[in-house]
Design a protein around this motif. Structure first.
Motif, PDB file in Angstrom:
ATOM      1  N   ALA A 124     101.610  43.659  82.161  1.00  8.60           N
ATOM      2  CA  ALA A 124     100.734  42.765  81.228  1.00  8.60           C
ATOM      3  C   ALA A 124     100.294  41.349  81.601  1.00  8.60           C
ATOM      4  CB  ALA A 124     101.320  42.923  79.885  1.00  8.60           C
ATOM      5  N   GLN A 125     101.539  40.894  82.221  1.00  6.51           N
ATOM      6  CA  GLN A 125     101.244  39.396  82.702  1.00  6.51           C
ATOM      7  C   GLN A 125     100.423  39.457  83.880  1.00  6.51           C
ATOM      8  OE1 GLN A 125     102.390  36.574  81.161  1.00  6.51           O
ATOM      9  NE2 GLN A 125     101.228  35.557  82.811  1.00  6.51           N
ATOM     10  N   ILE A 168      96.732  39.869  82.813  1.00 13.73           N
ATOM     11  CA  ILE A 168      96.186  38.532  82.124  1.00 13.73           C
ATOM     12  C   ILE A 168      95.772  37.466  83.225  1.00 13.73           C
ATOM     13  CG2 ILE A 168      96.793  36.511  81.061  1.00 13.73           C
ATOM     14  CD1 ILE A 168      96.236  39.017  79.299  1.00 13.73           C
ATOM     15  N   ASP A 169      96.596  37.386  84.305  1.00 13.12           N
ATOM     16  CA  ASP A 169      96.373  36.758  85.555  1.00 13.12           C
ATOM     17  C   ASP A 169      95.171  37.186  86.213  1.00 13.12           C
ATOM     18  OD1 ASP A 169      98.503  35.384  84.765  1.00 13.12           O
ATOM     19  OD2 ASP A 169      99.914  36.248  86.245  1.00 13.12           O
ATOM     20  N   ASP A 199      92.516  38.525  84.672  1.00 11.23           N
ATOM     21  CA  ASP A 199      91.640  38.526  83.484  1.00 11.23           C
ATOM     22  C   ASP A 199      91.254  39.810  83.291  1.00 11.23           C
ATOM     23  OD1 ASP A 199      91.389  35.725  83.551  1.00 11.23           O
ATOM     24  OD2 ASP A 199      89.596  35.758  85.074  1.00 11.23           O
ATOM     25  N   ARG A 200      92.138  40.667  83.128  1.00 18.45           N
ATOM     26  CA  ARG A 200      91.997  42.069  82.738  1.00 18.45           C
ATOM     27  C   ARG A 200      92.836  42.198  81.369  1.00 18.45           C
ATOM     28  NH1 ARG A 200      90.408  46.477  86.237  1.00 18.45           N
ATOM     29  NH2 ARG A 200      90.587  47.301  84.115  1.00 18.45           N
ATOM     30  N   GLU A 201      92.330  41.822  80.286  1.00 20.10           N
ATOM     31  CA  GLU A 201      92.740  41.984  78.842  1.00 20.10           C
ATOM     32  C   GLU A 201      93.002  43.358  78.700  1.00 20.10           C
ATOM     33  OE1 GLU A 201      91.991  40.078  74.346  1.00 20.10           O
ATOM     34  OE2 GLU A 201      90.951  39.430  76.205  1.00 20.10           O
ATOM     35  N   ASP A 202      92.433  44.137  78.958  1.00 29.75           N
ATOM     36  CA  ASP A 202      92.502  45.464  78.436  1.00 29.75           C
ATOM     37  C   ASP A 202      93.668  45.945  78.961  1.00 29.75           C
ATOM     38  OD1 ASP A 202      91.353  45.241  80.930  1.00 29.75           O
ATOM     39  OD2 ASP A 202      90.239  47.118  80.999  1.00 29.75           O
ATOM     40  N   ALA A 229      96.292  44.251  80.052  1.00 31.07           N
ATOM     41  CA  ALA A 229      97.247  43.739  79.351  1.00 31.07           C
ATOM     42  C   ALA A 229      97.478  44.591  77.959  1.00 31.07           C
ATOM     43  CB  ALA A 229      97.149  42.325  79.225  1.00 31.07           C
ATOM     44  N   ARG A 230      96.644  44.588  77.181  1.00 31.63           N
ATOM     45  CA  ARG A 230      96.732  45.159  75.913  1.00 31.63           C
ATOM     46  C   ARG A 230      97.497  46.554  76.225  1.00 31.63           C
ATOM     47  NH1 ARG A 230      92.239  44.321  74.466  1.00 31.63           N
ATOM     48  NH2 ARG A 230      92.548  42.508  73.183  1.00 31.63           N
TER      49      ARG A 230
END
Length: 259
Positions: free
Chosen positions: A75-76, A79-80, A82-85, A87-88
């Motif tokens: 997940a981290q 985020i790094d 820019d793949r929020e999906d 990470a979620r």
């Protein structure tokens, strides 16, 4: 009480006495100790099974925690990038793992508590079994000694009874021997006194014969005495003693003619 109840009671009482005679307390104690040992083994196996289950739960918890840590790292990284999906999605999976880990931890705590109880029960049961074993051996030793003493007493009692019979036989033999000795002594006394000859003699003229023999013997003695006196007077008085010798001879003859 009915006849059937009385018969049942009699049968049970006789059966109980038969069982008492057949039962060996040492065998009963050994069997009881064996049963207790088997129960202790079952408790030990139960403790081992619970411990095995607890260990498996611990392994599962560690695996799930490792997966949860991995999802956190993913997940981290998302985020790094820019793949929020992504990470979620990783955090959602981690949340599911956290719920499973919580359930496993609850199960682990329950198994651990159960294991502690079983270990404590095992220790108590083992202490009781060891105490029973010590008491069992003491009772067996005491019973064996009592049994040996009883056999010795029975043997001594049997010997005493037998010796009593032997003593009576010896007493009877001594009494018979004393009676026979007394009888033999009495016969000897009768023979010595002549009473036995009087009793057993068939010829009653033996008394006369003995009296005649006694008189004849006395006459012989008197004649011999007269001859000895005559010889002495001849030697002492020479020829003057012929008259005396003749006189003594005549007296001897007359004495012999007396009835």
């Amino acid at each position: 009480m009915s006849l059937w109840k009385r018969m049942t009671l009699i049968f049970r009482s006789k059966a109980n006495r038969a069982l008492d005679r057949a039962e060996d307390p040492r065998e009963t104690l050994d069997y009881s100790y064996q049963r207790q040992t088997e129960l202790l083994q079952k408790v030990r196996r139960g403790v081992a099974d619970v411990a095995t289950s607890r260990k498996r739960v611990e392994i599962q918890i560690k695996q799930l925690e490792s997966q949860s840590d991995k999802l956190t790292q993913q997940a981290q990284k998302a985020i790094d990038m820019d793949r929020e999906d992504l990470a979620r999605e990783a955090l959602t999976r981690k949340s599911g793992l956290t719920s499973q880990i919580s359930d496993l931890q609850t199960q682990h705590a329950s198994l651990q508590g159960e294991e502690e109880k079983l270990v404590l029960a095992q220790q108590r049961l083992q202490a009781k079994v060891e105490a029973f074993r010590t008491r069992k051996e003491t009772i067996k030793a005491t019973y064996t000694a009592a049994e040996a003493q009883t056999k010795i007493n029975d043997a001594v009692t049997g010997i005493g009874d037998e010796m009593g019979d032997v003593g009576q036989a010896i007493q009877r033999a001594e009494d018979k021997t004393a009676a026979m000795q007394a009888r033999a002594g009495a016969v000897d006394e009768l023979i010595a006194s002549g009473a036995l000859d009087d009793v057993t003699s068939l010829n009653r003229g033996d008394d006369i014969s003995r009296e005649l023999e006694s008189m004849s013997s006395q006459s012989d003695v008197e004649a011999e005495l007269a001859r000895m006196k005559q010889s002495h007077q001849i030697e002492a008085g020479g020829s003057g003693g012929d008259a005396i010798v003749e006189s003594e001879r005549q007296k001897t003859v007359e004495d012999g003619d007396k009835p």
